[in-house]
Design an enzyme around this catalytic site. Structure first.
Site, PDB file in Angstrom:
ATOM      1  N   ARG A 179       0.945  -1.240   0.203  1.00 24.54           N
ATOM      2  CA  ARG A 179       0.155  -0.051  -0.171  1.00 24.54           C
ATOM      3  C   ARG A 179       0.678   1.897  -0.610  1.00 24.54           C
ATOM      4  O   ARG A 179       1.579   1.251   0.610  1.00 24.54           O
ATOM      5  CB  ARG A 179      -1.176   0.486   1.339  1.00 24.54           C
ATOM      6  CG  ARG A 179      -1.924  -1.054   0.921  1.00 24.54           C
ATOM      7  CD  ARG A 179      -3.257  -0.617  -0.047  1.00 24.54           C
ATOM      8  NE  ARG A 179      -4.180  -1.715   0.499  1.00 24.54           N
ATOM      9  CZ  ARG A 179      -4.353  -3.240  -0.758  1.00 24.54           C
ATOM     10  NH1 ARG A 179      -3.222  -3.127  -1.750  1.00 24.54           N
ATOM     11  NH2 ARG A 179      -5.206  -3.523  -0.419  1.00 24.54           N
ATOM     12  N   HIS A 219      -1.027   0.213  -9.473  1.00 24.53           N
ATOM     13  CA  HIS A 219      -2.064  -1.191  -9.267  1.00 24.53           C
ATOM     14  C   HIS A 219      -1.930  -2.039  -9.771  1.00 24.53           C
ATOM     15  O   HIS A 219      -2.888  -2.870  -9.893  1.00 24.53           O
ATOM     16  CB  HIS A 219      -2.954  -0.085  -8.236  1.00 24.53           C
ATOM     17  CG  HIS A 219      -3.248  -1.037  -6.907  1.00 24.53           C
ATOM     18  ND1 HIS A 219      -3.749  -0.210  -5.775  1.00 24.53           N
ATOM     19  CD2 HIS A 219      -2.959  -2.645  -6.995  1.00 24.53           C
ATOM     20  CE1 HIS A 219      -3.844  -0.499  -4.746  1.00 24.53           C
ATOM     21  NE2 HIS A 219      -3.402  -2.315  -5.106  1.00 24.53           N
TER      22      HIS A 219
HETATM   23  P1  NDP Z   1      -1.881 -11.451   5.014  1.00 26.87           P
HETATM   24  O1  NDP Z   1      -2.763 -11.180   5.832  1.00 26.87           O
HETATM   25  O2  NDP Z   1      -2.233 -13.253   4.698  1.00 26.87           O
HETATM   26  O3  NDP Z   1       0.017 -11.540   5.635  1.00 26.87           O
HETATM   27  C1  NDP Z   1       0.548 -10.094   5.857  1.00 26.87           C
HETATM   28  C2  NDP Z   1       1.995  -9.845   6.996  1.00 26.87           C
HETATM   29  O4  NDP Z   1       2.631  -9.510   7.356  1.00 26.87           O
HETATM   30  C3  NDP Z   1       1.664 -11.374   7.687  1.00 26.87           C
HETATM   31  O5  NDP Z   1       3.234 -12.252   7.776  1.00 26.87           O
HETATM   32  C4  NDP Z   1       1.671 -10.453   9.501  1.00 26.87           C
HETATM   33  O6  NDP Z   1       2.480 -11.225  10.052  1.00 26.87           O
HETATM   34  C5  NDP Z   1       2.819  -9.689   8.617  1.00 26.87           C
HETATM   35  N1  NDP Z   1       2.348  -8.330   9.433  1.00 26.87           N
HETATM   36  C6  NDP Z   1       1.181  -6.928   9.613  1.00 26.87           C
HETATM   37  N2  NDP Z   1       1.819  -7.101  10.932  1.00 26.87           N
HETATM   38  C7  NDP Z   1       3.145  -6.481  10.818  1.00 26.87           C
HETATM   39  C8  NDP Z   1       3.577  -6.059  12.153  1.00 26.87           C
HETATM   40  N3  NDP Z   1       2.755  -4.740  13.053  1.00 26.87           N
HETATM   41  N4  NDP Z   1       4.721  -6.430  12.037  1.00 26.87           N
HETATM   42  C9  NDP Z   1       5.349  -6.875  11.347  1.00 26.87           C
HETATM   43  N5  NDP Z   1       4.731  -7.891  10.491  1.00 26.87           N
HETATM   44  C10 NDP Z   1       3.124  -7.857   9.965  1.00 26.87           C
HETATM   45  O7  NDP Z   1      -1.702 -10.620   3.778  1.00 26.87           O
HETATM   46  P2  NDP Z   1      -1.112 -10.873   2.091  1.00 26.87           P
HETATM   47  O8  NDP Z   1       0.233 -11.398   1.912  1.00 26.87           O
HETATM   48  O9  NDP Z   1      -2.559 -11.868   1.603  1.00 26.87           O
HETATM   49  O10 NDP Z   1      -1.236  -9.547   1.336  1.00 26.87           O
HETATM   50  C11 NDP Z   1      -0.409  -8.456   2.016  1.00 26.87           C
HETATM   51  C12 NDP Z   1      -1.173  -7.204   1.244  1.00 26.87           C
HETATM   52  O11 NDP Z   1      -0.803  -7.340   0.219  1.00 26.87           O
HETATM   53  C13 NDP Z   1      -2.075  -6.917   2.099  1.00 26.87           C
HETATM   54  O12 NDP Z   1      -2.484  -6.319   2.688  1.00 26.87           O
HETATM   55  C14 NDP Z   1      -2.220  -6.119   0.389  1.00 26.87           C
HETATM   56  O13 NDP Z   1      -2.265  -3.965   1.077  1.00 26.87           O
HETATM   57  C15 NDP Z   1      -1.240  -6.090  -0.825  1.00 26.87           C
HETATM   58  N6  NDP Z   1      -2.191  -6.234  -1.401  1.00 26.87           N
HETATM   59  C16 NDP Z   1      -1.324  -5.524  -3.749  1.00 26.87           C
HETATM   60  C17 NDP Z   1      -1.852  -6.078  -4.051  1.00 26.87           C
HETATM   61  C18 NDP Z   1      -1.356  -5.377  -5.599  1.00 26.87           C
HETATM   62  O14 NDP Z   1      -2.079  -5.700  -6.541  1.00 26.87           O
HETATM   63  N7  NDP Z   1      -0.695  -3.966  -5.335  1.00 26.87           N
HETATM   64  C19 NDP Z   1      -2.873  -7.559  -4.338  1.00 26.87           C
HETATM   65  C20 NDP Z   1      -3.658  -8.220  -2.987  1.00 26.87           C
HETATM   66  C21 NDP Z   1      -1.964  -7.651  -2.357  1.00 26.87           C
HETATM   67  P3  NDP Z   1       2.125 -12.457  11.118  1.00 26.87           P
HETATM   68  O15 NDP Z   1       2.127 -14.023   9.859  1.00 26.87           O
HETATM   69  O16 NDP Z   1       2.813 -13.301  12.019  1.00 26.87           O
HETATM   70  O17 NDP Z   1       0.702 -12.345  11.329  1.00 26.87           O
HETATM   71  C1  OXD Z   2      -5.723  -6.058  -3.281  1.00 25.93           C
HETATM   72  C2  OXD Z   2      -5.528  -5.598  -4.088  1.00 25.93           C
HETATM   73  O1  OXD Z   2      -6.032  -6.216  -2.093  1.00 25.93           O
HETATM   74  O2  OXD Z   2      -5.926  -5.277  -5.925  1.00 25.93           O
HETATM   75  O3  OXD Z   2      -6.627  -6.950  -3.368  1.00 25.93           O
HETATM   76  O4  OXD Z   2      -4.598  -4.474  -3.936  1.00 25.93           O
END
Ligand code: NDP
Ligand code: OXD
Length: 310
Positions: free
Chosen positions: A225, A273
């Site tokens: 993001r 994006h």
């Molecule tokens: P998940 O919820 O599966 O994973 C999030 C990860 O971040 C977890 O490993 C979590 O740790 C870690 N995390 C969260 N908070 C913290 C913190 N404070 N300190 C350290 N680690 C932290 O999310 P996804 O992998 O499915 O997606 C990640 C992001 O990708 C989405 O939220 C979205 O913003 C972005 N995205 C972007 C897209 C694009 O097209 N640009 C498309 C899809 C997603 P833990 O495992 O220990 O809980």
């Molecule tokens: C998502 C994205 O979070 O499209 O799925 O960014």
């Protein structure tokens, strides 16, 4: 049961894909655009992506919101605290993100920005590169997306560090946690990849302090993001040569305003994006399964932890 359907694009496609599945699995369920809702009390679920901020205000019996994407920070801040919220976890979405990460890590690993600049100047300049095992890639966020990208980078031979809240056991990946772990990752990685959810803890995490801790000449890839990055701090780090380049798919304001300095910055690669786009055909089954579960009173798939915000 009526279902509000409010995707940000491909409305007819979603309606067709969900409609045909619901006709088989949940006859009686009706998909509704906002303007088609006759009886607001009949709407039990909302299937949405970037909906109007007030979308649920007039739906007194709404029992669940199903996001059509993975990152749900907008909905987390919009919905009442107790409202169940689900998000997309999908093989195709994961594969697409991994493609994006591999594309840009490899581009940096193999000096492609420099070769592209050389070509502009008709300069024949072979540039060497170390074996992948001598490059370290740090992944911020070892969730669904980060774990997959990390495993595929390991398969290509890179040294991979992964940062998350809880420790992970991914073969070949060194798991790091907490502020000290973050500093280790920043200090050792040649390429830092951000795949964190946007929460109060992770907003602005890539700021001047973080860039100062990175190796001089390292690269950043942000596909999570825009608000993870402090834009001015990134530009200052790029201008000072502290960072050699940044690939950015996400921005604080989207579309990025034409006057924003990222557009013309020589060390910034931008995409609009598109790192990973939700594929309706791939995701329709899980949405319908969750609608069935909601109807049957069963636990929902891929439910967001409202307290953690992801
Ligand atoms: P998940 O919820 O599966 O994973 C999030 C990860 O971040 C977890 O490993 C979590 O740790 C870690 N995390 C969260 N908070 C913290 C913190 N404070 N300190 C350290 N680690 C932290 O999310 P996804 O992998 O499915 O997606 C990640 C992001 O990708 C989405 O939220 C979205 O913003 C972005 N995205 C972007 C897209 C694009 O097209 N640009 C498309 C899809 C997603 P833990 O495992 O220990 O809980
Ligand atoms: C998502 C994205 O979070 O499209 O799925 O960014």
């Amino acid at each position: 049961m009526d279902i509000l359907l409010e995707p940000d694009r491909d409305h007819e496609r979603w309606r067709a894909l969900l409609g045909e599945r619901l006709a088989r699995g949940l006859p009686g369920a009706r998909l509704r655009r906002r303007e088609e809702i006759e009886d607001a009390t009949a709407v039990a679920a909302a299937v949405v992506w970037r909906p109007a901020p007030d979308f649920c205000a007039a739906l007194p019996n709404l029992r669940c919101v199903m996001a059509l994407g993975a990152g749900v920070e907008d909905l987390v801040s919009l919905l009442p605290a107790g409202m169940p919220l689900t998000r997309v976890v999908d093989r195709q979405l994961t594969d697409s993100m991994t493609e994006y990460v591999l594309l840009h890590v490899l581009r940096y690993h193999r000096n492609q920005p420099a070769h592209a600049a050389d070509q502009q100047h008709r300069t024949w300049q072979p540039r060497g590169y170390p074996p992948a095992r001598e490059r370290t890639v740090g992944i911020l966020g070892m969730g669904v997306l980060g774990t997959d990208a990390a495993a595929r980078l390991v398969a290509l031979g890179f040294r991979v560090l992964g940062w998350s809240r809880a420790r992970k056991h991914v073969p070949g990946v060194e798991s790091l946690c907490g502020p000290d772990g973050l500093d280790v990752l920043l200090g050792q990685s040649h390429v830092v990849v951000c795949l964190l959810p946007l929460t109060a803890e992770t907003a602005d995490i890539l700021d001047a302090r973080a860039f100062a801790r990175m190796r001089r000449g390292a690269y950043l890839i942000n596909a999570a993001r825009g608000a993870h990055v402090v834009d001015e701090d990134l530009i200052a780090a790029l201008d000072a040569g502290q960072l050699a380049g940044a690939t950015l798919d996400v921005f604080r304001q989207e579309p990025l305003p034409p006057a924003h300095p990222f557009w013309a910055h020589p060390r910034v690669t931008m995409t609009p994006h598109v790192a990973s786009l939700t594929d309706p055909a791939s995701v329709a089954d899980q949405i319908c399964e969750n609608l069935r579960r909601l109807h049957a009173g069963e636990p929902l798939l891929h439910q967001v932890d409202r307290a953690l915000g992801y």
